[in-house]
Design an enzyme around this catalytic site. Structure first.
Site, PDB file in Angstrom:
ATOM      1  N   LYS A   1      43.655  57.245 -36.722  1.00  0.00           N
ATOM      2  CA  LYS A   1      44.333  57.167 -38.025  1.00  0.00           C
ATOM      3  C   LYS A   1      45.771  57.609 -37.896  1.00  0.00           C
ATOM      4  CE  LYS A   1      41.466  58.223 -41.876  1.00  0.00           C
ATOM      5  NZ  LYS A   1      40.813  59.291 -42.645  1.00  0.00           N
TER       6      LYS A   1
ATOM      7  N   GLY B   1      44.749  52.029 -45.108  1.00  0.00           N
ATOM      8  CA  GLY B   1      44.137  51.316 -43.984  1.00  0.00           C
ATOM      9  C   GLY B   1      45.122  50.854 -42.924  1.00  0.00           C
TER      10      GLY B   1
ATOM     11  N   HIS C   1      39.244  48.555 -44.646  1.00  0.00           N
ATOM     12  CA  HIS C   1      39.461  49.962 -44.974  1.00  0.00           C
ATOM     13  C   HIS C   1      40.206  50.149 -46.293  1.00  0.00           C
ATOM     14  CE1 HIS C   1      37.852  51.398 -41.252  1.00  0.00           C
ATOM     15  NE2 HIS C   1      38.655  50.614 -40.574  1.00  0.00           N
TER      16      HIS C   1
ATOM     17  N   LYS D   1      40.037  49.842 -50.553  1.00  0.00           N
ATOM     18  CA  LYS D   1      39.080  49.765 -51.657  1.00  0.00           C
ATOM     19  C   LYS D   1      39.240  48.455 -52.422  1.00  0.00           C
ATOM     20  CE  LYS D   1      39.967  54.642 -52.032  1.00  0.00           C
ATOM     21  NZ  LYS D   1      40.818  55.629 -52.712  1.00  0.00           N
TER      22      LYS D   1
ATOM     23  N   GLU E   1      40.939  63.544 -47.229  1.00  0.00           N
ATOM     24  CA  GLU E   1      42.367  63.765 -47.453  1.00  0.00           C
ATOM     25  C   GLU E   1      42.604  63.918 -48.933  1.00  0.00           C
ATOM     26  OE1 GLU E   1      43.617  59.825 -45.875  1.00  0.00           O
ATOM     27  OE2 GLU E   1      44.457  59.535 -47.869  1.00  0.00           O
TER      28      GLU E   1
ATOM     29  N   ARG F   1      49.096  62.143 -55.897  1.00  0.00           N
ATOM     30  CA  ARG F   1      49.725  61.190 -56.829  1.00  0.00           C
ATOM     31  C   ARG F   1      48.639  60.578 -57.694  1.00  0.00           C
ATOM     32  NH1 ARG F   1      47.400  56.809 -54.437  1.00  0.00           N
ATOM     33  NH2 ARG F   1      47.312  56.854 -52.195  1.00  0.00           N
TER      34      ARG F   1
ATOM     35  N   VAL G   1      45.462  54.190 -57.585  1.00  0.00           N
ATOM     36  CA  VAL G   1      45.310  52.821 -58.094  1.00  0.00           C
ATOM     37  C   VAL G   1      44.138  52.776 -59.090  1.00  0.00           C
ATOM     38  CG1 VAL G   1      44.747  50.445 -57.445  1.00  0.00           C
ATOM     39  CG2 VAL G   1      46.199  51.825 -55.953  1.00  0.00           C
TER      40      VAL G   1
ATOM     41  N   ARG H   1      39.696  45.098 -57.764  1.00  0.00           N
ATOM     42  CA  ARG H   1      41.091  44.746 -57.503  1.00  0.00           C
ATOM     43  C   ARG H   1      41.172  43.271 -57.140  1.00  0.00           C
ATOM     44  NH1 ARG H   1      43.452  49.579 -53.721  1.00  0.00           N
ATOM     45  NH2 ARG H   1      42.356  51.335 -54.697  1.00  0.00           N
TER      46      ARG H   1
END
Lengths: 177, 510
Positions: B160, B167, B237, B239, B292, B296, B299, B340
């Site tokens: 990562k 992702g 990776h 959503k 993590e 903020r 989405v 989405r």
């Protein structure tokens, strides 16, 4: 010729009169002899039709095929239902093409979006298996591996590493063997 | 209505529009910014003032701190809302705002540093005894170093990007043979996307569910949670379907309060201000591991807004204005789901931006659309290819899934057409994938793991080629008429849109 006879997939249709205009009505005869009366109302993305079974809307988008024709993607409005690769083939069209010995030109590998070629892993003359990686392209900040859609021989490579390409640009050609 | 000082929204697309709506409702005049690619974009039309900040490339415009602060000064803005992405998690931007006398709508630079940087965040949660997935102690500099860590914890592992998100710069590695090329690829991607190629490695949890906790802090050491969201359905990776409550936590009800408690404990420790999200992995047995924190707005925040009735952006703005007294955790009701809608191929999930000729979003009771588009436009290659978010609420999950199915069937996104009936441009959407998802038995049952798409190849299979009778009739009429000439309004009349004119020209010149 006022009657048009043809097929969409396995469904045979014979239009009994010419089709004209953005809205209208016509009769279609099916293979079993049944005659269906259809009214239509066309718009920019497709059309609505009315039959004895009710009203149905479809969004229809054409896509140029490798053979130079157009295949349509059809989506039912409001209710769901989706088909791809459809076209109305007039009777005789398929056999005529077969008789003329239309040659398969192979598979064109094209860029699906603008981007930059990072790596070219094949050269002219290479034999590739379906699914094998051909190139790596960077687009939308992601690296995307472009894989062979069919097995065959690479007969042309049209890009080099570092080159920027536009949507639809030919990347390479796979010839059937 | 109370009058407030203007807020500059340092973002674009649907989130800029979503923030604008609340800001205006609360009496904050809205200042938008735009790049070359967004001059007439929907978010610009929603603003009271709009300023050009630079070229289409993000670093010239939406990441251009100097220009954005200049514009803030010129516009008389007092607040800066960063949205998500772009500058939202950059502590140096927070400091630059403060130095310029502006109020950043979000956490302090210090709590952002403590939680926003993934490696720093791990040290913070370790000190608070919050469990996390075994990972490398810090950045791994070479693939050999990554390989030696992987050997310790066992494959599969995940590479990562330390600066990453969404992702990008991420790779799953199943064996030692793959690790060197995966390391190179991920590093290159991370340098390209974030300008920072630092990598770390962690063990990959199997049967993983992605569950995250929404928190809100007052910046003085008090924080509350606003429930969870499960976002296990992902492609690449990223959503694509988010919901609350989390079905996995309904099976392990003792896990839920433990996660709430952990998230609030960390948020209070770093004196977090505003909306933040703690992301966790929950395995098939109900154990949770910290992944993590996103410092903020997310989405998928509408899901939380549906079940809590809280307007999170309103809370953010009022906190920044010193007018919010943090209440107790709100009660949560019913079930909400968001999907989405992306400009991407529904089979490969590769981005497929392009001109958009028609968009129709669902309406009706308990249906919400957050869209970057109100009418025709263009999904540009320069930014994230998300078109809209569609979310629904219902008393139960089952009803919410059914409501979403109808909403997705109503949705239409179409490319403009050329005169010969073919599409103009390369726009594709994942709408047909979403329609399959909402009908999938595993999804309906609620036992979704992050590998759902890999396990259900029918979700990404090719469309049927044998049409219904009605589809065959309609297609043949459409094709025969198109072969005779253009469809309705394809001629360039004064009332026609730019896109239909463009498609007419393109057709004629072909």
């Amino acid at each position: 010729m006022s009657r048009i006879h043809g097929k969409v997939g396995a469904i045979e249709l014979e239009w009994m009169s010419p089709l004209r205009g953005n809205s209208g009505q016509a009769q279609a005869r099916l293979k079993d002899g049944r005659v269906i009366s259809v009214s239509w109302n066309r718009d920019r993305e497709g059309l609505w039709i009315e039959t004895d079974n009710g009203v149905f809307g479809f969004d229809i988008a054409g896509e140029a095929t490798d053979e130079g024709g157009i295949a349509y993607h059809v989506k039912r409005r409001i209710a769901g239902g989706e088909w791809s690769g459809l076209s109305f083939k007039r009777a005789g069209e398929e056999s005529a093409a077969a008789a003329a010995g239309v040659q398969k030109r192979g598979v064109r590998v094209r860029a699906q979006m603008p981007g930059k070629i990072i790596r070219v892993s094949v050269k002219v003359g290479d034999m590739v298996e379906k699914g094998q990686s051909l190139l790596v392209m960077e687009a939308m900040k992601m690296e995307n591996e472009i894989r062979a859609a069919a097995s065959g021989k690479i007969s042309a490579v049209k890009v080099t590493e570092g080159q920027a390409v536009e949507t639809g640009a030919d990347l390479c050609l796979i010839e059937p063997v | 209505m109370k009058k407030h000082a203007p807020v500059l929204i340092a973002n674009r697309g649907e989130i800029a529009i979503r923030i604008s709506k609340t800001a205006r409702a609360l009496g904050f005049p809205v200042v938008a910014i735009y790049s070359d690619a967004d001059r007439f974009a929907e978010h610009v039309r929603y603003a009271d003032q709009a300023y050009y900040v630079g070229a289409a490339a993000p670093k010239e415009s939406y990441l251009n701190v100097e220009r954005i602060l200049e514009v803030a000064k010129r516009s008389g803005a007092r607040y800066v809302h960063p949205g998500y992405g772009f500058l939202s998690e950059r502590p140096h931007f927070v400091e630059a705002c403060e130095k310029a006398g502006l109020i950043f709508v979000g956490p302090s630079a210090e709590s952002m540093r403590l939680m926003g940087d993934k490696i720093q965040a791990r040290q913070t949660v370790d000190s608070l005894k919050v469990p996390r997935v075994p990972g490398s102690a810090g950045v791994v500099k070479t693939w050999q170093e990554a390989a030696s860590f992987a050997k310790q914890v066992g494959y599969p592992v995940l590479l990562k990007a330390a600066a990453g998100g969404g992702g990008k710069g991420m790779r799953r590695v199943d064996s030692e043979a793959e690790i060197s090329s995966a390391f190179d690829g991920a590093t290159r991607e991370a340098v390209g996307a974030f300008g920072d190629g630092s990598m770390y490695v962690e063990k990959l949890i199997l049967e993983p569910h992605h569950v995250e906790i929404q928190v809100f802090g007052d910046g003085k050491g008090k924080a509350i949670h606003l429930g969870e969201r499960e976002c296990s359905i992902q492609r690449r990776h990223q959503k694509v379907w988010e919901e609350s409550p989390a079905p996995i936590l309904n099976r392990y009800p003792q896990t839920r309060p433990a996660m709430f408690e952990a998230a609030v404990r960390v948020a209070e420790h770093v004196r977090y201000a505003g909306a933040g999200t703690f992301e966790f992995i929950v395995d098939g047995k109900g154990s949770f591991y910290f992944l993590e924190m996103n410092t903020r707005l997310q989405v998928e925040h509408p899901v939380t807004e549906w079940v809590t009735g809280v307007d999170l952006v309103a809370w953010q703005l009022l906190l920044a204005a010193g007018e919010l007294k943090l209440p107790a955790s709100p009660e949560r009701r019913g079930s909400a789901i968001e999907v989405r809608l992306y400009a991407e191929d529904p089979h490969t999930f590769l981005p497929a931006p392009g001109p958009l000729g028609l968009i129709e979003l669902p309406t009706g009771s308990f249906v919400r659309s957050d869209s970057a588009f109100g009418s025709e436009g263009e999904v540009t290659v320069h930014y994230d290819p998300m078109i809209s978010k569609i979310s629904v609420w219902a008393p139960t999950r089952e009803e919410a899934v059914d409501r979403l199915r109808v909403a997705l069937d109503e949705t239409r996104v179409e490319s403009p057409r050329k005169i010969d009936g073919t599409r103009q441009g390369s726009l594709r959407t994942n709408l047909s994938f979403l329609r399959r998802l909402v009908r999938n038995e595993t999804v309906r049952g609620g036992d979704t793991t992050t590998d759902l798409i890999a396990k259900n190849p029918d979700l990404t299979a090719a469309e049927a080629t044998e049409p219904s009778l009605e589809a065959a009739l309609a297609l043949s009429i459409h094709q025969l008429l198109t072969e005779q000439g253009p469809a309705v309004n394809a001629a360039p009349v004064a009332a026609a849109s730019n896109w239909s004119r463009a498609s007419w020209r393109e057709g004629v010149q072909k």
